[in-house]
Every structure is written in structure tokens, then in C-alpha cells.
Scaffold this active site. Structure first.
Site: not given
Lengths: 435, 435
Positions: A172, A205, A216, A303, A430, A435
Site C-alpha cells: 500500500t 507488506k 499494518t 512511512e 498520514n 481522502t
């Protein structure tokens, strides 16, 4: 100031076998991935791994302990219980977690199971499920049903590339595919002292526990070793405890966390039916090495992260304390921010260590006078602050992996944990995820 | 999707008296602040509050549970034990935490105590100490000794401004002073049914638990009520539990966290010697209201924060569960990031709630089917996702205080917790703090 004269407690971690970051396919498995339009980007988002041996594979799993467990987690738990640890196929969907979706979410996942079981011709209970993505959104079930039929119809491949495609479909916000293979020798089933080559390959992942509600992490471990479900399960649980569980203290918060291990037995190695002996030790070492490598890759790919942070704790009163302290250090927001700035602010490490809690909520054993801390190999604290060249240490910290060594000076407990730095990019990503 | 028809469980919090955000001085105290050059900026960094009544004040405190407790924490604990809860003066220094400084740090703090005690003429054990700033740095003791003598020589004042100067001197990365006063009536000591006016005034520094190793928070509560140490201590502990302890899950990690409460008895209210009865209820309500106001001000002033986040949990199996869930929600990194982006990503709230742990490490009681979540008053989940106007909710979330209501639907346990959004500014500030 004192000099760093006391001997540092040793790390007691067993030596693990070498890992290659590839998706080398163990015998007895095949894979394929494609798109069902779950991801808005149109990228591949459905991945299937099947067992190609006559009998289903031995299967074991660990799941999230979050009370809001996703529908695929609940279904997989039920299936593994029904089969007593056998599986024919794993399906992973990405882009929708199918979590907090109520009874409708369970019904959707059951339809996915039906489609997969009928496409490959196996009992529904021999399918295992994982999903990752946004919580509270609904699976596009019909498109997934169609994609499953089309993918199985197109034919699965027992190749490194096919398994590599599975990794890509699972991703993702991951920036890099994360995979690891260990090749080992195990005694052959036909006796006579010969060894056969066996593989353990893992894929994962999820960029650490850094965004726990994105479902997660999903890991799939495949091996062609022959092993019974109880033994495989015990090996997997121990490996998870020192790898994925040590990513951060938020390690158990996702609604979708799943680790599957499947053993096809296709290597013709002698079956392992207990977890002691030299052969079991080798297999468990391979599983542990794959899990550790995957966990480190996850932390490094956190991230927005620029830096892998490894904390090694030694000298703890026991291993539980060591695990708690190392996780508290790499999980500390201020430690993570300091690493971002290459700031040798060891006080934040001391503060995080002093506040660490064991799983039962009790405090770890820690005596400030015996505490020793090193950053990237430079001793900075030994019961009191040590003099060090801050400019030189800053430069030493400007590396892809920052190491923090904490010696509690109390016993033989040791552990590692992994995390990453906290960056502005993390916040930006984050703040606008749904959206 | 279902409509939100089930009745929401009520919040059981008692009504608290109104608070004014001022430093109105209770009778029996005086204060002064100045600079000893601890802060590199040269701003005021030493603050002293003394008790001006003939007898020392009743004193109670709560301290960090971090095992790496700072020297001022250790000294204050020892002093309160030695006096059985009496104090003549409080000194707060800012810019250096005097934590993780070994035996030298203890000796430094003892010199501060000596200087203060001799300047105001009291036993050393009647001085209380708090410090905030960088861990592992050393106090400039001689300059502090000189400053203490000069400040006491200049004369302390029993004024709102003087106490306001104390707040300013305590601040480190705080953007705003945080203070609260409640005025109440208590029965007079001379009987006859008359009431006398009493004040409870609190001040605090530390922008929440957001940077716990900056010696997160130091609070000083002053009242001219008359109360014995055990009663004051019990009231303070209960107030802290529902206020400062509910800022985030990191609430107990600082090396320097300190809350002092001093009661001078100068109001001529009748002495309280137990914590029941209407008078005790009024005093405890005032203490609770001051602590709650201070905690909310801290959360709103969180480093880099733009938004106060309040989570109210109702319907929990007990209050412990309610406290745990509310803290997990406001402490969740992803929830904080979502608030930053005004993103109605309620799945992150569900994920944080489902992973909440009680202080003993056990899971809270939570049944997803009974869980209900509202954001800024809009119901978004009730066992399954509810339909809502996302654009309208985004606009509703664009306010200084975002509210998250979680109803577990299981019992009568209720609690509140406060946090703030996570912003890029937070990361920038904390990546470069020590330099």
C-alpha cells in the site's frame, strides 16, 4: 564524567543463517497477482498463493490481538481451527481492510473464500485470508470474485517473479518490496545420511507499526520443509516474538496484522514432528532469520522514514525486560525525532528506557547507576553523562542505520528492536490518508 | 448502514465549579521569579514560591514513575517524607532537568536547597524542588545560588503578577502561560455558620506528554484552605488521575514530572481533616477543576499543535477501561495525524480503542458490535459504518477543539482524555531540541 571502563554485557542472540532479499520459490507452491480495482490507482491488488502438492500444506499463523479484528482475520482463525492447521491457498487483497464492517464484512469475506475454493477446487476451510487498507470501507466483492476466477484460470506460476508480483500487489504505502529467502540443508526423507536443499522464503507488506490501523503488516512465509502444524506453529510464534513483535510497542494494535506460514513438504526432507534436534534447529533458525530480515526491512521502509533505528539491549534482568526496553526506545516519539535531526540526545533514550513497561504493566528492572548507553558505538552515558565529541557523533549518526546500545548491567537478558525516524513526511502522509 | 438509534450512555462526571484562567493569589503565599542564566535565551528561569504564614504549609505531591527520576524529584520525595507533608518553599528551575546526572546531580540539587533554605530561613527539608529542561546537562549551581539570594533579598510579592512571573519562568517550549483559579466558600474556623472565601490556584508548564523527556510537566497548586497532609494528598491523587494522567498514554514517562499542592490555611476556613463531607467535596471539586483546566490548556498548547482533541468514553465496563480507551484514542499517532488533516477517519479511532490496554497490561472489554463512535457530534459508527456527509464533517472538525465520543455500550464506566494533533512543526521542533 567517568570513562567507559566497565565491560558491556554480551548479546546472547544465536547466530542466524544468511538471508538473500529475493522471492526464491520453495517447491510445492505457485503464485499470481492481478487487479480487481480495489486500489484507486488501478495497480495490482489481489494476490493468490496456492499449494501444488497432492496434500494441502501444513499451516500456522499469528494474528493481531486487536479486539476490532478484521473479517479476514476472523475467517482465517476459523478455517485454521477447522482444518487443524492445513491450507491449500492464501489470498491477500490490498486497498480495503474489511475491518469494522460488521456482519456485512464477514459475509463479503465468505464470498471471497467461496470464489477462491471453487476456482482452485478445494474445501473452503483450506483458504486463508488477509486484507490491508482503509478500515471501515467495503470490499468490492463482485470484482474480486471475477478477478479470482480470471487469475486462477490464467494459471499460477512457481517462479521468483510470480512471488515478486504477490509482494507488489500486497503493497500500500510501502516504497520497496520486502522479501527474504534462506536456503538450508535438512536430512532427506529416505534416510541414508544425505541432505536435501530446502528453502524458507518470506514476504511482507506494511511499513512497520508506524501506521497500525492501515492493517499494518501481512507476512506470508513459505517453505518446502515437511513439518507438522504444532511444530511449525511453535517455531513461528518464537520467530515472531523476536522479529515482528519488536518493531515497536504499537506492534499489536492493527486490526489486520497477520503472519501465515505454510510448509508444503515438497522438498523431500524428512518430516519434522518436534521442535528439538539439529534439523529442527536449522529450520527454526531459517524461519527466525527470514522474519528478522523482513522486520528490519519494514522498519527501514517506515512511512516517511529516512533511517533504520536498531536498539540492542543487554544486561537486562530477563529477556522480557530486554524486549520491553528495546521496544520502548525505538518506539519513543522523541527518540525518533532526535534521530531525524541526527541529534545525539541520549537523555531521550534514558527517559524511554526508564519508563518501559513489561506486558503485565509492571516496570522493568532498571537502576540508573548501572545504566549504560551508546549511540552508533560511542559511549554517552555510564551511570552519569560521559564526555563525547558531539560533532563527530552527529556525523557518525548520518548513516542509513543508527544503532542504540543499552546495557542495563543487571543480568543476562538481551533483545533487539527496530524502528525508524519520525519525519515531517510521516505527518503529511498520514494527515490525508483516507481522502 | 444503520441509523444511530440506540441511546448513548451518559457521562457520569460530577459537575465541576467554574475556573478563571488567572493566577489569583491565595492568602499565605508570595512569589518571585528571575534569571540565573540557565536558559540560553537569558529569559527568567528561576521561580520561588514561599509560604508566609507562621507555620509551614501542608504539602502533597505526585511524581513521575520513571525509574530515571531526576535529582529534584528524588530530593523532594525525601523532604516530604522527612517533614510528613510540610513545606515552606518551592523552587522551580527551567532549562536543565538535572536528570541522569548521577551523584553530582544530587549534590547540585542539595546546594540549591541549602541556598533557598538559608535565604528564607527555614529547615532544608521544608524546600521542594522541580526542574525542567534537557536531560543529562548540569545545573549552573553557583549562578542559581546567587540568583536565589538576590531574589529573596529583593522581596517576594503576594500578587497575581508575581505568580504570573513564576509561570513565565517555568516555561520552556510552552507558547502560552497555563493557569487556573477557582474561588469557593468553605465554613469558617470560628463556627457560627459563616463561610469564608477560599482560593485554589494552579499553574503548570509542559505542553502535555508530547515531549516527555523535557521534564514534561511541573504543576504547583496553592490554596489558602486548611487541610491536613493525608487529606490533601488523597484529593490531589484523585484529581491528577482524571486530569494530568489523562493527557496521553505517555503521561508517566518523564524523568521530572511533578505536581505539588500546598495549603497555607491562611483563609481562616475550618481545617479539613478528612475527605468526606460537603466542605471536603467543595475543596476537592475546586482542586479537580483546576487540574482539569490546566490539563486541557496543556493539550491545547502541545508542541506544534493546532487543535485540542478531547475523547470522552462512556459505557465502559468500568472506569479503568474508560480511562484506558480515552487515552489510547487521543494518544494514537494516526488519530493525531488525522485530526491534523481534518480527516474523519474514524477507523483509526476504532483501531486505537480496540488495542487499548489497562494498566496491568490486560485488554479492555470491547465488543465491536456494541461500539459507537461520534466525531464532533456526528455519529460515524454504530457496530458498523454509518452514512455521513464527509464534507460537512470535515468543516465541523475545523475548530479549535475536536471532540471524539466513544460509547462502548457495556456498562457505566466513563472518562475523558485530552491530546492534540500531530503536525510537521512538532517534528521540526523535536528533531533539533538539544542543539
Amino acid at each position: 564524567m567517568t570513562s567507559a571502563s566497565r565491560t558491556t554485557s554480551p548479546v546472547l542472540r544465536p547466530v542466524l543463517p544468511p538471508v538473500v532479499e529475493r522471492t526464491l520459490m520453495p517447491a510445492g507452491f505457485a503464485a499470481i497477482a492481478g487487479s480487481a480495482g480495489i486500489k484507486a490507482s488501478g495497480r495490482p491488488d489481489v494476490a493468490i498463493v496456492t499449494v501444488t502438492t497432492p496434500a494441502p500444506a501444513t499451516a500456522a499463523a499469528t494474528f493481531t490481538r486487536n479486539l476490532v479484528a478484521a473479517a479476514p482475520v476472523r475467517l482465517s482463525r476459523a478455517h485454521l481451527a477447522a482444518t487443524a492447521g492445513r491450507a491449500r491457498a492464501v489470498i491477500v487483497t490490498a486497498g480495503c481492510a474489511n475491518a469494522a464492517t460488521g456482519a456485512g464484512g464477514d459475509a463479503d469475506q465468505a464470498r471471497v473464500a467461496n470464489a477462491l475454493a471453487s476456482a482452485i477446487g478445494c474445501p473452503i476451510e483450506e483458504t486463508l485470508h488477509a486484507a490491508t487498507g482503509l478500515i471501515g470501507t467495503t470490499l468490492p466483492v463482485e470484482r474480486i470474485e471475477q478477478a479470482v476466477g480470471a487469475l486462477v484460470g490464467a494459471g499460477l506460476a512457481a517462479t521468483e517473479d510470480a512471488l515478486g508480483n504477490v509482494v507488489a500487489a500486497m503493497m500500500t504505502t510501502d516504497r520497496r518490496p520486502k522479501r527474504a529467502t534462506v536456503e538450508l540443508l535438512l536430512p532427506a526423507a529416505d534416510g541414508g545420511g544425505a541432505d536435501v536443499a530446502v528453502r524458507v522464503t518470506g514476504i511482507v507488506k506494511g511499513v512497520g507499526m508506524i501506521h497500525p490501523n492501515m492493517a499494518t503488516m501481512i507476512a506470508v512465509l513459505l517453505t518446502d520443509a515437511a513439518v507438522d502444524p504444532a511444530t511449525l506453529g511453535a517455531m513461528l510464534r518464537r520467530a515472531v516474538r523476536t522479529s515482528f513483535d519488536q518493531l515497536t510497542v504499537d506492534g499489536d494494535t492493527s486490526t489486520n496484522d497477520t503472519v501465515f506460514a505454510l510448509a508444503s513438504g515438497a522438498s523431500r526432507a524428512a518430516p519434522l514432528v518436534r521442535d528439538d534436534g539439529i534439523a529442527a534447529e536449522r529450520l527454526e533458525g531459517a524461519i527466525a532469520a527470514v522474519c528478522r530480515s523482513l522486520a528490519r526491512q519494514q522498519a527501514a521502509d517506515g512511512e516517511g522514514a529516512t533511517t533504520l533505528v536498531t536498539c540492542t539491549v543487554t544486561g537486562a534482568a530477563d529477556e522480557t525486560d530486554a524486549r520491553a526496553v528495546s521496544r520502548a526506545v525505538v518506539g519513543g516519539t522523541l527518540v525518533k525525532a532526535a534521530i531525524r535531526g541526527r541529534d545525539p540526545n541520549w537523555g531521550r533514550v534514558a527517559g524511554a528506557a526508564g519508563a518501559a513497561r513489561r506486558p503485565d504493566g509492571s516496570q522493568v528492572r532498571l537502576v540508573p547507576e548501572r545504566l549504560r548507553i551508546s549511540l552508533c558505538g560511542t559511549a554517552v552515558f555510564a551511570g552519569e553523562p560521559l564526555a563525547f565529541d558531539a560533532a563527530a557523533l552527529r556525523r557518525a549518526m548520518d548513516v542509513p542505520e543508527v544503532t542504540i546500545d543499552v546495557d542495563l548491567g543487571l543480568g543476562d537478558g538481551a533483545a533487539e528492536a527496530w524502528g525508524c525516524d519520525l519525519t515531517e513526511d510521516y505527518v503529511r502522509e498520514n494527515a490525508e490518508y483516507s481522502t
